[in-house]
Write a protein that holds these residues in place. Structure first.
Motif: not given
Length: 186
Positions: A64-66, A92-93, A106-108, A122-123
């Motif tokens: 999904r990030i991709e 994204v939200a 995403l915060v880790l 980062a991506k």
């Protein structure tokens, strides 16, 4: 040796499928031990494939990030730079609302001594940079912001609202407040 490689690939796929289900049910607190039990392997096997919780979460959310990164690249050519940036940030939200655990993932970050930023963050930041740059150049977004700043704002809103009623509506309303603050003054 080839059989072990095939077996390792099979284990990886089975572990990842079980991890996706466990993360969907329990978010960032998904149990690595439960994943191992579900697959029928030892926890050491899970940890061999995913040495940290962050590595596991990154793998769960990788596709999904991709897709979100691909969307950012496609929107880079949109005629309205500000609208393209906002469309992508809302995507994204929206995904983070439906994918339990993504906001927390995403915060880790990996421990600082390893020097590896969260690959998902980062991506996303790298993919969103051209959208933000275009909006700043067009004068429709205040200069000095970074994509990482915008993602941090979204993640903060998501984490603050994740247990409330109507999270999607609340996120959109609060994001609207953030958007109003993106406009250049003057």
């Amino acid at each position: 040796m080839t059989a072990q490689r095939a077996d390792a690939r099979r284990n990886y796929s089975r572990i990842l499928a079980a991890a996706e289900q466990e993360v969907a049910a329990h978010g960032v607190n998904a149990s690595l031990e439960q994943i191992a039990r579900t697959v029928g392997v030892g926890s050491a096997t899970v940890r061999r494939h995913f040495p940290t919780r962050v590595a596991l979460l990154q793998a769960v959310f990788r596709e999904r990030i991709e897709a979100l990164c691909d969307s950012a690249r496609e929107l880079t050519e949109a005629p309205d730079a500000r609208a393209a940036l906002l469309e992508w940030l809302v995507a994204v939200a929206d995904y983070a609302i439906e994918a339990r655990g993504l906001a927390a993932a995403l915060v880790l970050d990996e421990p600082v001594e390893r020097g590896h930023p969260n690959a998902c963050t980062a991506k996303l930041a790298e993919a969103g940079d051209p959208l933000l740059e275009r909006a700043v150049q067009a004068g429709t977004v205040a200069p000095g912001l970074t994509t990482a700043d915008l993602l941090t704002l979204i993640v903060g809103i998501l984490l603050a609202t994740e247990h409330g009623p109507d999270q999607a509506d609340t996120v959109r309303r609060l994001f609207g407040v953030v958007v109003a603050g993106l406009s250049p003054c003057g």
